[in-house]
Every structure is written in structure tokens, then in C-alpha cells.
Design an enzyme around this catalytic site. Structure first.
Site, PDB file in Angstrom:
ATOM      1  N   ILE A  70     -11.240  -3.301  -6.168  1.00 11.19           N
ATOM      2  CA  ILE A  70     -12.087  -3.590  -5.046  1.00 11.19           C
ATOM      3  C   ILE A  70     -13.072  -2.511  -4.358  1.00 11.19           C
ATOM      4  O   ILE A  70     -12.380  -1.300  -4.387  1.00 11.19           O
ATOM      5  CB  ILE A  70     -11.059  -4.071  -4.036  1.00 11.19           C
ATOM      6  CG1 ILE A  70     -10.040  -5.073  -4.712  1.00 11.19           C
ATOM      7  CG2 ILE A  70     -11.883  -4.860  -2.753  1.00 11.19           C
ATOM      8  CD1 ILE A  70     -10.430  -6.258  -5.145  1.00 11.19           C
ATOM      9  N   SER A  88      -8.257  -0.955   9.966  1.00 13.75           N
ATOM     10  CA  SER A  88      -9.426  -0.198  10.150  1.00 13.75           C
ATOM     11  C   SER A  88     -10.648   0.023   9.189  1.00 13.75           C
ATOM     12  O   SER A  88     -11.663   0.540   9.389  1.00 13.75           O
ATOM     13  CB  SER A  88      -8.875   1.138  10.750  1.00 13.75           C
ATOM     14  OG  SER A  88      -7.951   1.478  10.033  1.00 13.75           O
ATOM     15  N   ARG A  89     -10.106  -0.147   7.911  1.00 16.69           N
ATOM     16  CA  ARG A  89     -11.150   0.134   6.919  1.00 16.69           C
ATOM     17  C   ARG A  89     -11.064  -1.084   5.564  1.00 16.69           C
ATOM     18  O   ARG A  89      -9.862  -1.590   5.544  1.00 16.69           O
ATOM     19  CB  ARG A  89     -10.724   1.445   6.328  1.00 16.69           C
ATOM     20  CG  ARG A  89     -11.391   2.628   7.091  1.00 16.69           C
ATOM     21  CD  ARG A  89     -11.238   3.976   6.632  1.00 16.69           C
ATOM     22  NE  ARG A  89      -9.910   4.364   6.513  1.00 16.69           N
ATOM     23  CZ  ARG A  89      -9.264   4.673   5.288  1.00 16.69           C
ATOM     24  NH1 ARG A  89      -9.692   4.812   4.278  1.00 16.69           N
ATOM     25  NH2 ARG A  89      -7.916   5.170   5.364  1.00 16.69           N
ATOM     26  N   ASN A 140      -1.152  -5.128   4.774  1.00 18.64           N
ATOM     27  CA  ASN A 140      -2.163  -4.508   3.885  1.00 18.64           C
ATOM     28  C   ASN A 140      -2.250  -2.916   3.783  1.00 18.64           C
ATOM     29  O   ASN A 140      -2.659  -2.616   2.855  1.00 18.64           O
ATOM     30  CB  ASN A 140      -3.534  -5.028   4.570  1.00 18.64           C
ATOM     31  CG  ASN A 140      -4.759  -3.988   4.096  1.00 18.64           C
ATOM     32  OD1 ASN A 140      -5.294  -4.674   2.836  1.00 18.64           O
ATOM     33  ND2 ASN A 140      -5.364  -3.248   5.022  1.00 18.64           N
ATOM     34  N   TYR A 187       2.739   4.530  -6.926  1.00 20.45           N
ATOM     35  CA  TYR A 187       1.873   3.502  -6.263  1.00 20.45           C
ATOM     36  C   TYR A 187       2.298   2.195  -7.206  1.00 20.45           C
ATOM     37  O   TYR A 187       2.781   1.275  -6.293  1.00 20.45           O
ATOM     38  CB  TYR A 187       0.423   3.864  -6.361  1.00 20.45           C
ATOM     39  CG  TYR A 187      -0.381   2.890  -5.920  1.00 20.45           C
ATOM     40  CD1 TYR A 187      -0.700   2.741  -4.532  1.00 20.45           C
ATOM     41  CD2 TYR A 187      -1.181   1.894  -6.950  1.00 20.45           C
ATOM     42  CE1 TYR A 187      -1.754   1.684  -4.150  1.00 20.45           C
ATOM     43  CE2 TYR A 187      -2.058   1.152  -6.185  1.00 20.45           C
ATOM     44  CZ  TYR A 187      -2.256   0.843  -4.874  1.00 20.45           C
ATOM     45  OH  TYR A 187      -3.117  -0.023  -4.254  1.00 20.45           O
ATOM     46  N   GLY A 218      -3.212  -1.826   8.812  1.00 21.95           N
ATOM     47  CA  GLY A 218      -4.375  -1.185   8.056  1.00 21.95           C
ATOM     48  C   GLY A 218      -5.824  -1.786   8.180  1.00 21.95           C
ATOM     49  O   GLY A 218      -6.405  -1.953   7.241  1.00 21.95           O
ATOM     50  N   ASP A 250       1.898   3.683  12.874  1.00 20.66           N
ATOM     51  CA  ASP A 250       2.095   4.246  11.632  1.00 20.66           C
ATOM     52  C   ASP A 250       3.398   3.528  10.815  1.00 20.66           C
ATOM     53  O   ASP A 250       4.361   3.483  11.247  1.00 20.66           O
ATOM     54  CB  ASP A 250       2.564   5.730  11.956  1.00 20.66           C
ATOM     55  CG  ASP A 250       2.872   6.628  10.676  1.00 20.66           C
ATOM     56  OD1 ASP A 250       2.744   5.934   9.538  1.00 20.66           O
ATOM     57  OD2 ASP A 250       3.512   7.714  10.624  1.00 20.66           O
TER      58      ASP A 250
HETATM   59  P1  NDP Z   1      -8.300   2.014   2.320  1.00 26.38           P
HETATM   60  O1  NDP Z   1      -7.853   3.502   1.740  1.00 26.38           O
HETATM   61  O2  NDP Z   1      -9.731   1.735   2.357  1.00 26.38           O
HETATM   62  O3  NDP Z   1      -7.818   1.635   3.945  1.00 26.38           O
HETATM   63  C1  NDP Z   1      -6.255   2.065   3.958  1.00 26.38           C
HETATM   64  C2  NDP Z   1      -5.870   1.434   5.306  1.00 26.38           C
HETATM   65  O4  NDP Z   1      -4.454   1.482   5.366  1.00 26.38           O
HETATM   66  C3  NDP Z   1      -6.611   1.975   6.400  1.00 26.38           C
HETATM   67  O5  NDP Z   1      -6.925   1.062   7.460  1.00 26.38           O
HETATM   68  C4  NDP Z   1      -5.578   2.952   6.897  1.00 26.38           C
HETATM   69  O6  NDP Z   1      -5.681   3.261   8.404  1.00 26.38           O
HETATM   70  C5  NDP Z   1      -4.184   2.435   6.641  1.00 26.38           C
HETATM   71  N1  NDP Z   1      -3.310   3.262   6.363  1.00 26.38           N
HETATM   72  C6  NDP Z   1      -3.008   4.226   5.641  1.00 26.38           C
HETATM   73  N2  NDP Z   1      -1.848   4.708   5.844  1.00 26.38           N
HETATM   74  C7  NDP Z   1      -1.201   4.155   7.028  1.00 26.38           C
HETATM   75  C8  NDP Z   1      -0.017   4.455   7.800  1.00 26.38           C
HETATM   76  N3  NDP Z   1       0.679   5.401   7.563  1.00 26.38           N
HETATM   77  N4  NDP Z   1       0.076   3.778   8.854  1.00 26.38           N
HETATM   78  C9  NDP Z   1      -0.815   2.678   9.180  1.00 26.38           C
HETATM   79  N5  NDP Z   1      -2.086   2.342   8.369  1.00 26.38           N
HETATM   80  C10 NDP Z   1      -2.188   3.258   7.238  1.00 26.38           C
HETATM   81  O7  NDP Z   1      -7.456   1.079   1.197  1.00 26.38           O
HETATM   82  P2  NDP Z   1      -8.181  -0.671   0.675  1.00 26.38           P
HETATM   83  O8  NDP Z   1      -8.730  -1.214   1.737  1.00 26.38           O
HETATM   84  O9  NDP Z   1      -8.641  -0.205  -0.597  1.00 26.38           O
HETATM   85  O10 NDP Z   1      -6.767  -1.134   0.416  1.00 26.38           O
HETATM   86  C11 NDP Z   1      -6.047  -1.926   1.211  1.00 26.38           C
HETATM   87  C12 NDP Z   1      -4.802  -2.404   0.338  1.00 26.38           C
HETATM   88  O11 NDP Z   1      -5.064  -3.135  -0.608  1.00 26.38           O
HETATM   89  C13 NDP Z   1      -3.698  -1.316   0.221  1.00 26.38           C
HETATM   90  O12 NDP Z   1      -2.298  -1.672   0.148  1.00 26.38           O
HETATM   91  C14 NDP Z   1      -4.168  -0.880  -1.517  1.00 26.38           C
HETATM   92  O13 NDP Z   1      -2.916  -0.639  -1.963  1.00 26.38           O
HETATM   93  C15 NDP Z   1      -4.460  -2.421  -1.882  1.00 26.38           C
HETATM   94  N6  NDP Z   1      -5.048  -2.388  -2.965  1.00 26.38           N
HETATM   95  C16 NDP Z   1      -6.567  -2.001  -2.929  1.00 26.38           C
HETATM   96  C17 NDP Z   1      -7.177  -1.931  -4.108  1.00 26.38           C
HETATM   97  C18 NDP Z   1      -8.789  -1.261  -4.177  1.00 26.38           C
HETATM   98  O14 NDP Z   1      -9.073  -1.419  -5.392  1.00 26.38           O
HETATM   99  N7  NDP Z   1      -9.148  -0.852  -3.289  1.00 26.38           N
HETATM  100  C19 NDP Z   1      -6.861  -2.690  -5.515  1.00 26.38           C
HETATM  101  C20 NDP Z   1      -5.432  -3.317  -5.121  1.00 26.38           C
HETATM  102  C21 NDP Z   1      -4.580  -3.029  -4.043  1.00 26.38           C
HETATM  103  P3  NDP Z   1      -6.374   4.418   9.217  1.00 26.38           P
HETATM  104  O15 NDP Z   1      -7.657   4.787   8.463  1.00 26.38           O
HETATM  105  O16 NDP Z   1      -6.465   4.277  10.400  1.00 26.38           O
HETATM  106  O17 NDP Z   1      -5.316   5.557   8.772  1.00 26.38           O
END
Ligand code: NDP
Length: 247
Positions: free
Chosen positions: A188, A14-15, A90, A155, A12, A63
Site C-alpha cells: 500500500i 494521523s497518516r 491500525n 514485524y 494511528g 501511545d
Molecule cells: P504509516 O507509517 O504511514 O502510519 C503509521 C501510523 O501508526 C501513524 O498514524 C502513526 O502515528 C501510528 N503509530 C506508530 N507508532 C505508534 C504508537 N506507538 N502509538 C500510536 N500510534 C502509533 O503506516 P501505514 O499507514 O502504512 O500502516 C498502517 C497499518 O497497516 C500498520 O499496522 C501497518 O503495519 C499495516 N500495513 C501496511 C502496509 C503498507 O504497505 N503500507 C502493508 C501491510 C500492513 P504518528 O504518526 O502520530 O506517530
């Protein structure tokens, strides 16, 4: 310092937090493989910009909810680079709703992506790391895995599971010099939290001792610490990166 360049895999990438981790580990000198699922253009833009800056960054589609996709992706990375030194689990999703409205599908989707995906990635990197007799696994959990959260039964269970995964694997893999740690981010600023309205944001921030949300880079700094060659005696730990929220 070892005389080869170390290889890190960030799921993950990419974002959001994953993107910040990819950038930070690339700056730290790793060859970084990021994965994307549904954002190929974003992934390619990140890789191109870092490569134009002299960094070695590659993206692969993976995936994380599919065993086949994970195994094929990790085999390809190990075949290309000859090794894998750091795995950052991640990638994650949310499907929030109250228990009475939560479907079995909502539960399965979140558990399969967040927890089973992390388990499968750990399994796929364990063999190459064991033969290298070195490795680092860094799991991105959440403070809701420590404290729970109404509306996030699926979650928070997946994130609590990642803490159990971390501690059990840390014990299993210690004899091979593979260190397994966990980060529990708080609030975050990413797409995941972008859904909140201004009132919800303020209510969240007011509860945080540091009175603000964090930037993804503030999580990436802690990943960098765990991935660093000098972090040789910390394993099985959970570090909250939450502005003091969960103390
Ligand atoms: P985002 O929603 O911004 O990004 C999620 C990332 O996960 C993307 O790169 C997406 O890829 C990837 N992803 C989602 N589903 C799949 C899949 N089936 N296979 C492969 N990749 C996948 O999330 P955050 O950056 O906010 O979060 C990152 C991590 O941190 C997560 O595990 C989240 O639970 C955790 N977290 C975040 C918090 C927050 O406040 N933001 C707080 C606590 C934990 P693509 O776009 O290419 O599909």
C-alpha cells in the site's frame, strides 16, 4: 438503522491507511476518534478539514505501546461519547533488519506496538462493547503475517500474532455479538513503503497479479464493509487486500 450515531476508534489515524480509514468511517456517518502519537499537526489538520465538511471527527494522543496511555485514552472516549461501536487496530511500526542484526529492542518495540498494543486496545473496548451487546473489532495485519518476509522477523511475527488474536477473540466475544475480523494488506502506498527505491517498487509491483500498489482508500473500503451495520454474520476472517499477491 439504530437511532443513535455510532462511534469508531481508529488507532494511528494521523497518516497513511489510518487516515484513509478515519475519512471513510466519517463519510459512513460514524463519530470517529482517531489517535496519533508523534504527528499532532497532521492529526489536527485532518480533523479540521473533516469537521469543516460537517463530519464528527476528534483526535486524541495515545501511545499504543503504553497500557496506561491506551486505558486513559479509551476511558476518555467512552466517557465523552457514552459508547464505542468499532475499534480499528491500525497503528503499527516496522524495524526491519536480518535476524543476525536484529536486536532484542527491535523485537520488543515492534511486538509491543503492533501486537501488544492491539491486545490492550481490544481489552479496553471489550467491556463497553460487552455491555452494549454489540461491537466490531477490525485488526490491520499484513500479508507478511500470512507468508513471512526475510528481514521482517519481528514485524511478520507481530502480524501473524494479530491473526491469532482475531480468531481467538472472535470465538470469545461471539456470544456478545462482537464481531472480530482482520485485514491483511499487501503493498500500500504510504510513508511505511515510501522508503523503497524505484527498483524495489517495480520488483514488488511485478509480483502482484494486479501489477500495482494499492491506495490506502482501497484498504479503508474493506474496513467500511466490516464496520457496516449490515455485516452481521462475518467473524474471525482474514481478508487479504493485496491485488492477489497471497492467493
Ligand atoms: P504509516 O507509517 O504511514 O502510519 C503509521 C501510523 O501508526 C501513524 O498514524 C502513526 O502515528 C501510528 N503509530 C506508530 N507508532 C505508534 C504508537 N506507538 N502509538 C500510536 N500510534 C502509533 O503506516 P501505514 O499507514 O502504512 O500502516 C498502517 C497499518 O497497516 C500498520 O499496522 C501497518 O503495519 C499495516 N500495513 C501496511 C502496509 C503498507 O504497505 N503500507 C502493508 C501491510 C500492513 P504518528 O504518526 O502520530 O506517530
Amino acid at each position: 438503522m439504530d437511532n443513535f450515531q455510532k462511534v469508531a476508534l481508529v488507532t494511528g489515524g494521523s497518516r497513511g491507511i489510518g487516515e484513509a480509514i478515519v475519512k471513510r468511517l466519517a463519510s459512513d456517518g460514524f463519530i470517529v476518534y482517531g489517535t496519533y502519537n508523534s504527528s499532532p499537526e497532521k492529526a489536527e489538520a485532518i480533523a479540521e478539514s473533516l469537521r469543516s465538511d460537517g463530519k464528527q471527527v476528534h483526535f486524541k494522543k495515545m501511545d499504543i505501546s503504553s497500557d496506561e496511555s491506551i486505558r486513559a485514552g479509551i476511558e476518555e472516549i467512552v466517557a465523552e461519547s457514552g459508547r464505542i461501536d468499532v475499534l480499528v487496530n491500525n497503528a503499527g511500526i516496522t524495524k526491519d533488519t536480518l535476524l543476525m542484526r536484529m536486536t532484542e529492542q527491535d523485537w520488543d518495540d515492534v511486538l509491543n506496538t503492533n501486537l501488544k498494543g492491539a491486545f490492550l486496545c481490544c481489552k479496553a473496548v471489550a467491556r463497553p462493547m460487552m455491555s452494549q451487546r454489540a461491537g466490531r473489532i477490525i485488526n490491520i495485519s499484513s500479508i507478511v503475517g500470512l507468508r513471512g518476509n526475510a528481514g521482517q522477523v519481528n514485524y511478520s511475527s507481530s502480524k501473524a500474532g494479530m491473526i491469532g488474536l482475531t480468531k481467538s477473540l472472535a470465538q470469545e466475544l461471539a456470544s456478545r455479538n462482537i464481531l472480530v475480523n482482520c485485514i491483511a494488506p499487501g503493498y500500500i502506498e504510504t510513508d511505511m513503503t515510501d522508503k523503497l527505491n524505484d527498483d524495489q517498487r517495480k520488483a514488488f509491483a511485478d509480483k502482484i497479479p494486479l501489477k500495482r500498489a494499492a491506495k490506502p482508500e482501497e484498504v479503508a473500503n474493506v474496513v467500511s464493509f466490516f464496520a457496516n451495520a449490515d455485516s452481521t454474520y462475518v467473524t474471525g476472517q482474514v481478508i487479504a487486500v493485496d491485488g492477489g499477491l497471497a492467493m
